[in-house]
Design an enzyme around this catalytic site. Structure first.
Site: not given
Ligand code: DGL
Length: 266
Positions: A66, A180
């Site tokens: 993430c 993201c």
């Molecule tokens: N998958 C998460 C990231 O890579 C983000 C999405 C979120 O929770 O806002 O930032």
């Protein structure tokens, strides 16, 4: 490995391609999704709790799948893991390296959540690459929720995506970091809006390579001939919703998704 939701599955996918013999445990913190606009201080507490939970379950390596969690809490995850002698592989830095290496015109875009932009993590990572780059960062607060909810692509979605891409087009970036882990799931849409000349950089492949290097360096890799490992999924919110969206994105059966409670933060 963990993410706020299903985005980290794009990283898991790359790890399964490179390291099918390893066992994977994935946690989606869906009760607290989205991380992108949560209070960073509380997010850091949450990240510490998640790291503890995964280490309690026997993780030999911790992958922060993430970008937001990496941007606001990589140090916290490292601290928790180091206390147990476990290494951490984050996102962000591997993508910065690739983007700096492949851009022709030196104009690099970063599309990510508000927390990731505000943390300055990509700017710092790109500055370290030793090349003068013009960086354009765009916050896309509605994009990860759109993906996480498994929504359909309609005119409203397209208008949202076009609006996020507009500053990137204006800046004439030739390389866009998908900042993201959810975004690779909509890369066809982004590629159409930006055109073929813009290279999209997702982090999964480089993260999988870093995982492999780390496991081999530390002598904790499974031999490639060892057959297929296991994969298990945990989430903090609605397990059925996670299973349904996750199965579609990962294109394989997730099996049982167990719901877990986490105390810290949010
Ligand atoms: N998958 C998460 C990231 O890579 C983000 C999405 C979120 O929770 O806002 O930032």
């Amino acid at each position: 490995m963990f993410d706020s939701g299903v985005g980290g599955l794009t990283v898991l996918h790359e790890c399964l391609v490179s390291l099918p013999q390893e066992d994977f445990l994935y946690l989606g913190d869906t009760a607290c999704f989205p991380y992108g606009s949560r209070d960073p201080a509380r997010l850091r507490e949450r990240i510490a709790e998640i790291a503890e939970l995964l280490l309690d379950r026997g993780a030999k390596l911790l992958v922060i799948a993430c970008n937001t969690a990496t941007s606001v809490g990589e140090d916290v995850a490292r601290e928790v893991a180091a206390a147990r002698g476990v290494e951490v592989v984050p996102v962000v830095a591997p993508q910065a390296e690739i983007a700096a290496a492949i851009t022709d015109n030196g104009r690099v875009g970063v599309l990510s959540t508000p927390n990731t932009v505000e943390s300055g993590a990509y700017r710092r990572a790109l500055e370290k690459q030793g090349r003068a780059l013009e960086v354009t960062e765009v916050e896309a607060p509605a994009l990860a929720p759109f993906i996480q909810n498994g929504s359909l692509f309609d005119e409203e979605t397209m208008a949202m995506a076009r609006a996020y891409c507009e500053p990137l087009k204006r800046a004439e970036v030739d390389t866009l970091i998908l900042g993201c882990t959810h975004y690779p799931l909509v890369s066809p849409m982004l590629q159409r809006i930006l055109g073929r000349d813009v290279r999209l950089v997702a982090g999964g492949h480089a993260v999988a390579a870093a995982v492999q290097r780390t496991l081999e360096r530390d002598g904790i890799a499974r031999p490639p001939s060892g057959g297929e490992g296991t994969y298990d999924f945990l989430c903090t919110g609605d397990a059925e919703a996670f299973r349904a969206v996750g199965t579609r994105f990962l294109q394989m059966p997730l099996g049982e998704v167990a719901r877990v409670e986490i105390d810290g933060g949010l």
